[in-house]
Write an enzyme that holds these catalytic residues in place. Structure first.
Site: not given
Ligand code: GLC
Length: 527
Positions: A213, A262
């Site tokens: 957002d 990751e």
């Protein structure tokens, strides 16, 4: 659902995402508000629609001052939506159907009910607790003027003065949105570390990525200078607005990207209201966001020149940095496309045509829930049901965004149309939507839903959609004709008269042809 290292093209490169506004999609517990159980129960519908992934608007703990974009605990699910267990169940059930799940995270601000903000109010000026937000002394001899002239996106000033623990009028805090959404100070290491923890929390639970957002917010300019010109239009995206798009934001995105990397296969999608193509492209450099929403098409009327311009600019913004283009016709913040294109039968016809154009473009498509039913905005909601903070903050002069957030009609002949087992939905559904329910449209071969299902299936399975790239074919000034390298042609007629179809086999048209010609407000796919 991780992607094996051998798979070089990420799953999202040409995905169709379905945006769920959870309060309005489907209610499973009869309280009139949609929830995660409702999404889980309707996964069969989404699978048949043919979407690859969901973007679920915020479902974290929230007092709902801005429909969940005011987050009180980013690592828990609000009981209104079913709590954490409901999210875990939804992720597992969606993955069983090979639908990925992305969540909406809100890094720019928290709720004023977040434990950190409460602690900041209690701790007093100069404390480490206040340093996680943007507190300043006011201007003027008694500090009674806001620290600068910034307006809130939701109207009124972007600053609210607090009462200090000792009862005296005190400092002001910045909130670019509602007063219940204090802006975080992203120069504070606690803020960075906490957001990284939130990313990992959800990625460890199997989510496939995030919509971020206000991804052009977060960084603030040094000294918080006044705005040169105070513009109070909602979601303004003037590139010189000091509230947004400050250079420091890119370091923040690099840090976020490191965490996301990751988790192979996870995707980040930024809400980036930035007009300038070069500056937009900066957000999707290889070490920042994977994708960013380009809103040009969602802001464009049904005029061929404007449509071409929106498509060209959206492609131009990402090409120099090698990023993937994104397309959307609407979302929970803007008017639905049926209404933007004029409403009524012509609005629906144009929305159908634009859906075919959008789905013919290379890149990622976001479908806002209800677009596949051809829903219009509801602009005559009764005053007393309005919930968008804009309604209160504008002193009841602007109705805000509730009109594009009316719950979906599922079945039956009267409101609430199977949306809820309760008596009422949180916003009333118009009785005229009886012929637009999912049930009614599944029974009509020519429905908007049928068109979306067919179009998504063709897009997913036909080889003509495979290769990226786009060529503009000559047409007249009021048509848009594009060709993909794989051999797909899409022609859209925005003129007032029928036009001859280009050469090729007709794969799909957004409406009936007229004596073999493409009528106005219609688009077709040919191979
Ligand atoms: C984004 C959201 C919008 C929300 C605002 C504040 O623009 O899309 O719905 O009100 O951010 O979080």
């Amino acid at each position: 659902m991780t992607v094996s290292p051998a798979e070089s093209t990420p799953w999202w490169k040409s995905a169709v995402f379905y945006q769920v506004y959870p309060r309005s999609f489907a209610d499973s517990d009869g309280d009139g508000v949609g929830d995660l159980g409702g999404i889980r129960e309707r996964l069969g519908y989404l699978e048949q629609l043919g979407v690859d992934a969901l973007w679920i608007c915020p479902v974290m703990r929230s007092p709902m001052a801005d429909g969940g974009y005011d987050v009180a605990d980013p690592r828990d699910i609000d009981p209104l939506f079913g709590g954490l267990a409901a999210m875990e169940e939804l992720i597992a059930a969606a993955h069983e159907r090979r639908i990925r799940v992305t969540m909406d995270l809100v890094p720019n601000h928290t709720s004023s009910e977040h434990a950190w903000f409460r602690a900041a109010l209690a701790a007093g000026p100069g404390s480490p607790e206040r340093a996680r937000y943007i507190f300043r002394d006011g201007r003027g001899a008694d500090g009674s003027e806001p620290p600068n002239n910034w307006p809130s996106i939701f109207r009124g000033p972007a600053w609210t003065r607090i009462v200090e623990p000792d009862g005296r009028p005190g400092q002001w805090y910045l909130h670019i949105f509602a007063a219940e959404q204090p802006d975080l100070n992203w120069e504070n290491p606690d803020v960075v570390a906490d957001f990284e923890q939130t990313l990992r929390f959800w990625l460890d639970r199997g989510v496939d990525g995030f919509r971020i957002d206000v991804a052009h917010g977060m960084a603030k300019p040094p000294g918080l200078p006044d705005m040169a010109k105070v513009d109070t239009k909602m979601l303004v995206h003037d590139d010189h607005d000091p509230r947004f798009n400050n250079p420091g934001v890119h370091d923040i995105h690099r840090r976020i990207r490191k965490v996301i990397d990751e988790y192979p296969g996870a995707v980040s999608i930024g809400e980036v209201w930035v007009d300038d193509n070069v500056r937009f492209g900066e957000y999707v450099r290889p070490d920042e966001l994977h994708l960013a929403f380009n809103f040009r098409l969602a802001e464009t009327s049904f005029e061929a020149a404007d449509i071409r311009d929106a498509v060209e600019n959206s492609l131009a913004a990402v090409a120099p940095v090698g990023a993937t283009p994104t397309w959307t016709l609407s979302n929970h913040d803007i008017e639905r496309e049926v209404t933007r294109y004029g409403g009524g039968a012509p609005g629906v016809a144009r929305a159908r045509a634009m859906a075919l154009l959008e789905l013919a473009l290379p890149g990622v498509v976001f479908v806002y829930n209800g677009a596949e039913l051809g829903l219009p905005n509801v602009d005559d909601l009764p005053d007393e049901v309005l919930q968008d903070p804009v309604w209160e903050r504008s002193g009841h002069t602007e109705r805000g965004r509730d009109g594009c957030r009316v719950p979906l009609p599922w079945s039956g002949t009267a409101p609430p149309f199977g949306f809820t087992g309760g008596e009422q939905s949180w916003l009333p559904i118009p009785a005229e939507w009886a012929d637009r329910t999912v049930e009614a449209q599944l029974a009509q071969p020519g429905s908007v839903l049928a068109l979306y299902r067919t179009a998504l299936e063709l897009r997913r399975t036909r080889p003509e959609f495979a290769a990226d790239g786009l060529e503009w074919l000559d047409g007249n000034a009021d048509t848009v004709t594009v060709r993909r390298p794989g051999g797909l042609t899409c022609v859209l007629n925005a003129s007032n008269a029928p036009i001859a179809l280009p050469e090729g086999e007709l794969l799909l048209a957004s409406g009936p042809l007229a004596d073999g010609a493409l009528p106005p407000d219609t688009a077709a796919w040919l191979v």
